[in-house]
Design an enzyme around this catalytic site. Structure first.
Site, PDB file in Angstrom:
ATOM      1  N   PHE A  23      27.668 -17.058 -11.019  1.00 35.70           N
ATOM      2  CA  PHE A  23      28.272 -16.136  -9.489  1.00 35.70           C
ATOM      3  C   PHE A  23      28.647 -17.541  -9.208  1.00 35.70           C
ATOM      4  CE2 PHE A  23      28.093 -13.817  -6.031  1.00 35.70           C
ATOM      5  CZ  PHE A  23      27.476 -12.039  -6.837  1.00 35.70           C
ATOM      6  N   PHE A  58      19.793 -15.846  -8.824  1.00 33.34           N
ATOM      7  CA  PHE A  58      18.295 -15.555  -9.399  1.00 33.34           C
ATOM      8  C   PHE A  58      17.835 -16.608 -11.369  1.00 33.34           C
ATOM      9  CE2 PHE A  58      16.106 -12.349 -10.636  1.00 33.34           C
ATOM     10  CZ  PHE A  58      14.135 -12.333  -9.560  1.00 33.34           C
ATOM     11  N   ALA A  81      25.228 -21.539  -5.923  1.00 36.38           N
ATOM     12  CA  ALA A  81      25.924 -21.340  -4.815  1.00 36.38           C
ATOM     13  C   ALA A  81      25.465 -19.199  -4.697  1.00 36.38           C
ATOM     14  CB  ALA A  81      27.004 -21.170  -4.817  1.00 36.38           C
ATOM     15  N   VAL A  82      24.804 -19.296  -3.212  1.00 38.27           N
ATOM     16  CA  VAL A  82      24.234 -17.863  -2.764  1.00 38.27           C
ATOM     17  C   VAL A  82      25.450 -18.208  -1.182  1.00 38.27           C
ATOM     18  CG1 VAL A  82      22.382 -16.920  -2.292  1.00 38.27           C
ATOM     19  CG2 VAL A  82      22.009 -18.314  -4.313  1.00 38.27           C
ATOM     20  N   ILE A  83      25.896 -17.337  -1.319  1.00 40.77           N
ATOM     21  CA  ILE A  83      26.690 -17.333   0.207  1.00 40.77           C
ATOM     22  C   ILE A  83      26.446 -15.975   0.673  1.00 40.77           C
ATOM     23  CG2 ILE A  83      28.693 -17.284   0.671  1.00 40.77           C
ATOM     24  CD1 ILE A  83      29.354 -18.847  -1.575  1.00 40.77           C
ATOM     25  N   THR A  87      26.454 -10.458   0.528  1.00 36.89           N
ATOM     26  CA  THR A  87      25.239  -9.857  -0.267  1.00 36.89           C
ATOM     27  C   THR A  87      24.515  -9.734   0.943  1.00 36.89           C
ATOM     28  OG1 THR A  87      23.177  -9.531  -2.128  1.00 36.89           O
ATOM     29  CG2 THR A  87      24.085 -12.088  -1.427  1.00 36.89           C
ATOM     30  N   HIS A  89      21.054  -9.106   0.047  1.00 37.31           N
ATOM     31  CA  HIS A  89      20.530  -9.748  -0.373  1.00 37.31           C
ATOM     32  C   HIS A  89      20.400 -11.351  -0.443  1.00 37.31           C
ATOM     33  CE1 HIS A  89      22.292  -7.800  -4.216  1.00 37.31           C
ATOM     34  NE2 HIS A  89      21.558  -9.009  -4.807  1.00 37.31           N
ATOM     35  N   PHE A 114      16.696 -29.273  -7.195  1.00 32.63           N
ATOM     36  CA  PHE A 114      17.292 -28.396  -6.496  1.00 32.63           C
ATOM     37  C   PHE A 114      18.653 -28.521  -5.417  1.00 32.63           C
ATOM     38  CE2 PHE A 114      17.530 -24.891  -3.029  1.00 32.63           C
ATOM     39  CZ  PHE A 114      17.544 -23.752  -3.509  1.00 32.63           C
ATOM     40  N   ARG A 128      30.364 -27.956   0.837  1.00 35.78           N
ATOM     41  CA  ARG A 128      29.563 -29.544   0.199  1.00 35.78           C
ATOM     42  C   ARG A 128      29.918 -29.198  -1.035  1.00 35.78           C
ATOM     43  NH1 ARG A 128      25.308 -25.789   4.012  1.00 35.78           N
ATOM     44  NH2 ARG A 128      26.400 -26.549   5.862  1.00 35.78           N
TER      45      ARG A 128
HETATM   46  N1  INI Z   1      23.933 -14.839  -7.392  1.00 33.38           N
HETATM   47  C1  INI Z   1      24.655 -15.820  -7.120  1.00 33.38           C
HETATM   48  O1  INI Z   1      24.632 -16.922  -7.305  1.00 33.38           O
HETATM   49  N2  INI Z   1      25.068 -15.889  -5.966  1.00 33.38           N
HETATM   50  C2  INI Z   1      25.014 -14.926  -5.209  1.00 33.38           C
HETATM   51  O2  INI Z   1      25.686 -14.848  -3.889  1.00 33.38           O
HETATM   52  C3  INI Z   1      24.472 -13.629  -5.896  1.00 33.38           C
HETATM   53  N3  INI Z   1      25.149 -12.316  -4.964  1.00 33.38           N
HETATM   54  O3  INI Z   1      26.020 -13.085  -3.512  1.00 33.38           O
HETATM   55  O4  INI Z   1      24.610 -11.207  -5.115  1.00 33.38           O
HETATM   56  C4  INI Z   1      24.483 -13.538  -6.415  1.00 33.38           C
HETATM   57  N4  INI Z   1      23.259 -12.112  -7.813  1.00 33.38           N
HETATM   58  C5  INI Z   1      23.464 -12.537  -8.633  1.00 33.38           C
HETATM   59  C6  INI Z   1      22.022 -12.507  -9.056  1.00 33.38           C
HETATM   60  O5  INI Z   1      21.801 -13.872  -8.895  1.00 33.38           O
HETATM   61  C7  INI Z   1      21.907 -12.081 -10.647  1.00 33.38           C
HETATM   62  O6  INI Z   1      22.230 -12.933 -11.387  1.00 33.38           O
HETATM   63  C8  INI Z   1      21.493 -10.634 -10.652  1.00 33.38           C
HETATM   64  O7  INI Z   1      20.993  -9.914  -9.616  1.00 33.38           O
HETATM   65  C9  INI Z   1      21.402 -10.551 -11.114  1.00 33.38           C
HETATM   66  O8  INI Z   1      19.950 -10.533 -12.349  1.00 33.38           O
END
Ligand code: INI
Length: 154
Positions: A23, A58, A81-83, A87, A89, A114, A128
């Site tokens: 992702f 996740f 990378a979670v942006i 999202t 969530h 991490f 980054r």
């Molecule tokens: N996963 C990420 O790695 N980064 C994100 O920004 C993100 N967003 O935006 O939703 C994201 N979602 C997917 C999540 O990590 C899982 O793969 C999914 O929910 C299935 O379990």
């Protein structure tokens, strides 16, 4: 006189497992490149590096746990990378990922690092994951080498 112990940055002979999420791949692929170059520059052999790709942040702790349970690695490097903009969530994913990564390291007594960016926007994530020293993958890989060497000394 107190005895001080500290790990150095010599990666020769160490084995690293790297978990990287797909992702936001345009960011995570740069973190991976940063980590791989840093490890090789510091003496790690190509055959001692194993990369596990997972769908999103996740899933990182789950794969990290699997790699830890093999007992084959000196340290595990987690990259993602979670942006926030992407999202609603964001808070759940970033909190679960950091909690899970921390827990796996403590459970297996293996350094689990991490290198997951949690940013408010894309610009911060890009800043980054650059091609220079401001690359979180590179920084995390060097911390992994240091921790692996520290663990060898204890
Ligand atoms: N996963 C990420 O790695 N980064 C994100 O920004 C993100 N967003 O935006 O939703 C994201 N979602 C997917 C999540 O990590 C899982 O793969 C999914 O929910 C299935 O379990």
């Amino acid at each position: 006189m107190a005895k001080y112990i500290e790990g150095d940055h010599n990666a020769k002979g160490l084995r690293f497992g790297i978990v990287v999420s797909r992702f936001n791949d345009f960011v995570t692929s740069k973190l991976l490149n940063g980590a791989l170059s840093a490890l090789k520059e510091h003496g790690a052999a190509e055959e001692d590096l194993e990369v596990a790709r997972v769908p999103g942040a996740f899933e990182i702790p789950q794969a990290a746990k699997k790699l830890c349970s093999s007992r084959e690695f000196s340290a595990i490097i987690c990259l993602g990378a979670v942006i926030k903009g992407d999202t609603p969530h964001f808070d759940f994913i970033s909190a679960e990922t950091s909690r899970g990564v921390g827990q796996v390291g403590l459970e297996f007594n293996i350094p689990v690092l991490f290198g997951v960016l949690t940013t408010n926007n894309l610009e911060q994530a890009v800043a980054r994951s650059g091609d220079n020293s401001s690359n979180k993958g590179r920084e995390t890989a060097l911390a992994a080498v240091e921790m692996a060497n520290l663990f060898r000394k204890v």
